[in-house]
Design an enzyme around this catalytic site. Structure first.
Site: not given
Ligand code: FAD
Ligand code: EPU
Length: 332
Positions: A156, A224, A320
């Site tokens: 990520r 998420s 995130e």
């Protein structure tokens, strides 16, 4: 003021001072010069962005389209406009018998945003297929290309979230997809497949994602909310004393990744709500907006979760999702 409600998947009824649509990459320099050093935010499809309150800057909305296919002996080389929809690209590849991206089916958002957080799912990360990223450098005022090996891809993460953050407009991404296909089926529900074709994997991923994750067109969410934290193996061994069933995935010899959803689930947040903002009953890592939620409620719930995880597991979670307040990024 321009409404952003339909331009980000959380769906808050938020507005921006101005929106600038840019259709042609060659116009970037001229159009961006009109910003005159005022605040801006580059927006794809807003599936990893939450506008928490009215934004005082300009939202830049690129519209760079097109898919160009070339071949080498070993690879399909696909040059794709940054504003193409990611899932439509995966579908296009399946229809053209170009296989490899099937594990990444149904991830919302644009092709241009894919390298930024190195999108990943079901055992695959997009970095494996990226050859080069083309962008306009707002500092140097010129068009550049960055080879995949210099994109500093990690879980990520990439150079576009760090050194080059908010300083480049990605115009297109060049993918190199090997002609020799190999199934990736070590993650979760894919393990049960027997000698699957790429289309079987595509169909399974689509089905599992539809079963597990809320559809942003029906209930506001950004996937998420937190990253899965990476902790030291020593820390993990300590946690095992109190939490013998805590799951983990190896990262390297000294580190493991633990599923944030599991941590949040253990602390009883699943199904909990603050006003219109909820922790999803099927996937604790996904925060949702039932249509009546506010940015303030989202911050309250996210901070309560983050604080509880820190206090119980001594793990500092990172969001995130990009949170944008009236002047720019908001830190959780
Ligand atoms: P945006 O939210 O619009 O932008 C994200 C970031 O990219 C921002 O920093 C923005 O400034 C920047 N940006 C966007 N376009 C450009 C450009 N052309 N040039 C420069 N900067 C740009 N992600 C995963 O990795 N795996 C998943 O499985 C996954 N599942 C999801 C499921 C759901 C239901 C949802 C809602 C989200 C999910 N996500 C997942 C997150 C999201 O889909 C990805 O992060 C996606 O890449 C975001 O694309 P976007 O165009 O919507 O980006
Ligand atoms: N779990 C729980 N409770 C829950 C949900 C999950 O305890 O409510 C536990 C289970 O033990 C499960 C584990 O968490 O085995 C992992 O769950 P899941 O397979 O659903 O994946 P995740 O870690 O929650 C990550 C990505 C997703 C990606 C999936 C599939 C991150 C932050 N999220 O989720 O990406 O789709 O794996 O690969 O890495 C996104 O980034 O927005 C996103 C949706």
């Amino acid at each position: 003021m321009y409404s952003l409600a339909s331009l980000h998947s959380f769906g808050f009824p938020i507005s921006a001072h101005a929106i600038m649509s840019i259709d042609v990459a060659a116009d970037l320099q001229a159009q961006l010069s009109q910003l005159n050093n005022t605040a801006f935010y580059i927006l794809g499809e807003g599936s990893n962005t939450v506008f928490l309150e009215d934004y005082q800057g300009t939202v830049i909305k690129p519209a760079f389209m097109g898919i160009d296919l070339k071949h080498t002996d070993t690879h399909y080389m696909l040059k794709v406009g940054a504003s193409e929809n990611w899932h439509q690209l995966v579908l296009w590849c399946m229809q053209h018998q170009i296989y490899g991206l099937e594990n990444l089916a149904l991830i919302p958002g644009t092709v241009g945003a894919a390298p930024i957080q190195n999108i990943g799912a079901y055992g695959v990360e997009v970095e494996q297929f990226i050859h080069q990223v083309d962008y306009f450098d707002m500092g140097e005022q010129n068009h550049k290309s960055l080879a995949s090996s210099n994109c500093e891809f990690a879980y990520r993460d990439s150079v576009f979230k760090n050194r080059l953050a908010d300083n480049v407009v990605i115009t297109c991404v060049v993918f190199a997809i090997p002609k020799k296909w190999k199934a990736v089926m070590h993650y979760g529900e894919l393990k049960a497949l027997s000698e699957p074709s790429a289309i079987d994997i595509f169909n399974k991923v689509v089905q599992v994602r539809k079963d597990k994750l809320p559809d942003p067109s029906k209930i506001g969410n950004a996937g998420s909310f937190f990253k899965n934290p990476i902790i030291t193996s020593d820390h993990y061994t300590e946690l095992l004393q109190a939490w013998p069933s805590i799951p983990s995935y190896p990262v390297d010899l000294h580190k493991v990744k633990v599923p944030a959803a599991w941590l949040i689930d253990q602390l009883g947040f699943k199904g909990k709500k603050i006003g219109g903002i909820g922790c999803h009953p099927n996937q604790a890592l996904v925060l949702t907006n039932d249509g009546s939620g506010t940015g303030e409620q989202l911050l309250q719930l996210a901070r309560a979760i983050k604080d509880a995880v820190l206090s119980e597991f001594s793990i500092m979670m990172e969001n995130e999702v990009r949170l944008i307040g009236n002047k720019g990024p908001v830190i959780l």
